[in-house]
Scaffold this motif. Structure first.
Motif, short mmCIF file in Angstrom:
data_model
loop_
_atom_site.label_atom_id
_atom_site.label_comp_id
_atom_site.label_asym_id
_atom_site.label_seq_id
_atom_site.Cartn_x
_atom_site.Cartn_y
_atom_site.Cartn_z
N ASP A 1 -33.43 -51.47 -30.29
CA ASP A 1 -34.07 -50.16 -30.29
C ASP A 1 -33.09 -49.08 -30.71
O ASP A 1 -33.42 -48.18 -31.49
CB ASP A 1 -34.64 -49.87 -28.91
N TYR A 2 -31.86 -49.13 -30.20
CA TYR A 2 -30.83 -48.15 -30.59
C TYR A 2 -30.55 -48.23 -32.09
O TYR A 2 -30.41 -47.20 -32.77
CB TYR A 2 -29.54 -48.41 -29.81
N VAL A 3 -30.44 -49.45 -32.62
CA VAL A 3 -30.19 -49.61 -34.05
C VAL A 3 -31.31 -48.96 -34.85
O VAL A 3 -31.06 -48.25 -35.84
CB VAL A 3 -30.07 -51.11 -34.40
N ARG A 4 -32.53 -49.19 -34.46
CA ARG A 4 -33.67 -48.62 -35.19
C ARG A 4 -33.66 -47.10 -35.13
O ARG A 4 -33.98 -46.43 -36.12
CB ARG A 4 -34.98 -49.16 -34.62
N ARG A 5 -33.27 -46.55 -34.01
CA ARG A 5 -33.28 -45.09 -33.87
C ARG A 5 -32.17 -44.44 -34.70
O ARG A 5 -32.39 -43.40 -35.34
CB ARG A 5 -33.17 -44.73 -32.39
N ILE A 6 -30.99 -45.06 -34.75
CA ILE A 6 -29.91 -44.52 -35.59
C ILE A 6 -30.23 -44.75 -37.06
O ILE A 6 -29.93 -43.91 -37.92
CB ILE A 6 -28.56 -45.14 -35.21
N ASP A 7 -30.86 -45.88 -37.38
CA ASP A 7 -31.32 -46.13 -38.74
C ASP A 7 -32.28 -45.01 -39.18
O ASP A 7 -32.22 -44.53 -40.32
CB ASP A 7 -32.02 -47.48 -38.81
N ARG A 8 -33.15 -44.60 -38.28
CA ARG A 8 -34.09 -43.52 -38.59
C ARG A 8 -33.35 -42.22 -38.88
O ARG A 8 -33.73 -41.46 -39.79
CB ARG A 8 -35.04 -43.35 -37.40
N VAL A 9 -32.27 -41.98 -38.17
CA VAL A 9 -31.47 -40.76 -38.40
C VAL A 9 -30.83 -40.79 -39.78
O VAL A 9 -30.82 -39.78 -40.51
CB VAL A 9 -30.38 -40.62 -37.31
N ILE A 10 -30.27 -41.93 -40.19
CA ILE A 10 -29.61 -42.01 -41.49
C ILE A 10 -30.61 -41.80 -42.62
O ILE A 10 -30.33 -41.11 -43.60
CB ILE A 10 -28.88 -43.36 -41.63
N THR A 11 -31.80 -42.38 -42.48
CA THR A 11 -32.84 -42.15 -43.48
C THR A 11 -33.21 -40.67 -43.52
O THR A 11 -33.38 -40.09 -44.60
CB THR A 11 -34.08 -43.00 -43.16
N MET B 1 -31.30 -38.11 -42.71
CA MET B 1 -30.20 -37.36 -43.32
C MET B 1 -30.26 -37.47 -44.84
O MET B 1 -30.08 -36.48 -45.56
CB MET B 1 -28.85 -37.88 -42.82
N SER B 2 -30.50 -38.67 -45.34
CA SER B 2 -30.55 -38.87 -46.79
C SER B 2 -31.68 -38.07 -47.42
O SER B 2 -31.53 -37.53 -48.51
CB SER B 2 -30.72 -40.36 -47.10
N ASP B 3 -32.80 -37.99 -46.72
CA ASP B 3 -33.96 -37.27 -47.26
C ASP B 3 -33.85 -35.76 -47.11
O ASP B 3 -34.64 -35.03 -47.74
CB ASP B 3 -35.24 -37.75 -46.56
N HIS B 4 -32.89 -35.29 -46.31
CA HIS B 4 -32.81 -33.85 -46.02
C HIS B 4 -31.38 -33.32 -46.19
O HIS B 4 -30.97 -32.40 -45.48
CB HIS B 4 -33.30 -33.57 -44.60
N TYR C 1 -28.87 -44.39 -58.64
CA TYR C 1 -27.91 -45.34 -58.09
C TYR C 1 -26.86 -44.64 -57.23
O TYR C 1 -26.37 -45.22 -56.24
CB TYR C 1 -27.21 -46.10 -59.22
N LEU C 2 -26.49 -43.43 -57.59
CA LEU C 2 -25.45 -42.73 -56.84
C LEU C 2 -25.90 -42.41 -55.41
O LEU C 2 -25.07 -42.12 -54.56
CB LEU C 2 -25.07 -41.43 -57.57
N GLU C 3 -27.20 -42.52 -55.13
CA GLU C 3 -27.71 -42.21 -53.80
C GLU C 3 -27.93 -43.46 -52.95
O GLU C 3 -28.54 -43.39 -51.88
CB GLU C 3 -29.02 -41.42 -53.92
N ILE C 4 -27.41 -44.60 -53.39
CA ILE C 4 -27.59 -45.83 -52.63
C ILE C 4 -26.76 -45.83 -51.35
O ILE C 4 -26.97 -46.65 -50.45
CB ILE C 4 -27.23 -47.06 -53.49
N GLY C 5 -25.83 -44.90 -51.24
CA GLY C 5 -24.93 -44.87 -50.08
C GLY C 5 -25.65 -44.85 -48.75
O GLY C 5 -25.18 -45.46 -47.78
#
Length: 286
Positions: free
Chosen positions: A9-19, A21-24, A152-156
């Motif tokens: 659950d923690y992994v999924r929640r931090i994964d949601r944060v990274i997505t 951040m990338s979108d915003h 491609y430069l945004e794959i990070g």
């Protein structure tokens, strides 16, 4: 909630944060806002993020924005003031200090040079001797991958998500390889339609979930070009590999896409020292 279920659950929640951040990236990204996305208290969010992502959240944001700005400097004609603003800096001076600290040169000089690592000195024309290529046998690779669609430069951000997932499952080790698979030619396909995979090597026994999926790359003969410098400069290496080396090599490209192998850690080294292998599949030798 069982420990394993809690960790997932923690992994999924931090994964949601990274997505998020990338979108915003063009918006304010402070800890309270990101903690709300993760449904964690701000008092604890930054510690959980640091454990799973391997660095403070502010460092991840800074690095993603600076990395994106290198592409704007090389490929675009935006004024540096606009590039600085999109990178989250209130002034050109602040952006210049941060960029110089990370890349060793100010952004204006980087734009003029177009590269950080000078081309090899040679008595022959630069375009015929820009890189060295070796032909070698590669073993098959079993990967855990996340599909990325877009420039491609945004794959990070996909790699940031993989880092969180791998840390949460305790599967990162000294033998783990970071691999990028690129399916399309950015000269022919619109940036928003480019298809790629961010991946790491894993044992076949590792279970995957969500949009993290298994990906197998075949072994065989590959032409391998080693590039030194920022990832934003890799497009030049591809143009030379396909436009100069391949036609002169007597080799035929094989089935399957190119992949990149990232040989060192971009978090701990300056961009001038980043090493990337571009691996082009070849047909079997006659």
């Amino acid at each position: 909630m069982p420990k394993d279920t809690t960790s997932l659950d923690y992994v999924r929640r931090i994964d949601r944060v990274i997505t998020f951040m990338s979108d915003h990236l063009d918006e304010p990204l402070d800890v309270p806002r990101l903690a709300e996305v993760a449904c964690f208290s701000p008092f604890h969010f930054h510690r959980i993020f640091r454990y799973l992502a391997g660095e403070p959240v502010t460092e991840t944001i800074r690095r993603l924005r600076l990395h994106r700005s290198t592409g704007h400097l090389i490929k675009g004609n935006r004024p540096i003031a606009e590039v600085a603003k999109r990178a989250g800096y209130g002034s050109v001076a602040a952006y210049t200090r941060a960029f110089r600290s990370a890349y060793g040169v100010p952004p204006g000089a980087y734009r003029r040079q177009g590269r950080l690592v000078p081309a090899p000195t040679t008595t022959e024309p630069e375009d015929t001797n820009m890189y060295e290529v070796t032909i070698r046998e590669e073993a098959p690779l079993h990967l855990a991958a996340i599909t990325h669609k877009g420039p491609y430069l945004e794959i990070g951000h996909a790699y940031e998500r993989l880092q969180v997932w791998a840390n949460g499952h305790g599967i990162l080790g000294p033998q783990t390889r970071s691999i990028g698979v690129y399916y399309d030619d950015p000269g022919e396909v619109k940036p928003e339609d480019l298809r790629s995979e961010a991946a790491i090597t894993v044992d076949p026994s590792v279970a995957m979930e969500g949009d993290i999926h298994p990906l197998d790359l075949p072994g065989g003969r590959y032409a391998v070009l080693t590039h030194k410098g920022p990832y934003a400069e890799l497009e030049k290496a591809y143009k030379w590999l396909y436009g100069t080396w391949l036609p002169q090599s007597g080799q035929e490209p094989g089935e399957g896409p190119c992949f990149e192998a990232y040989l060192n850690d971009p978090r701990s080294l300056p961009p001038t020292d980043w090493l990337t292998e571009i691996c082009l599949p070849l047909k079997p030798a006659a």
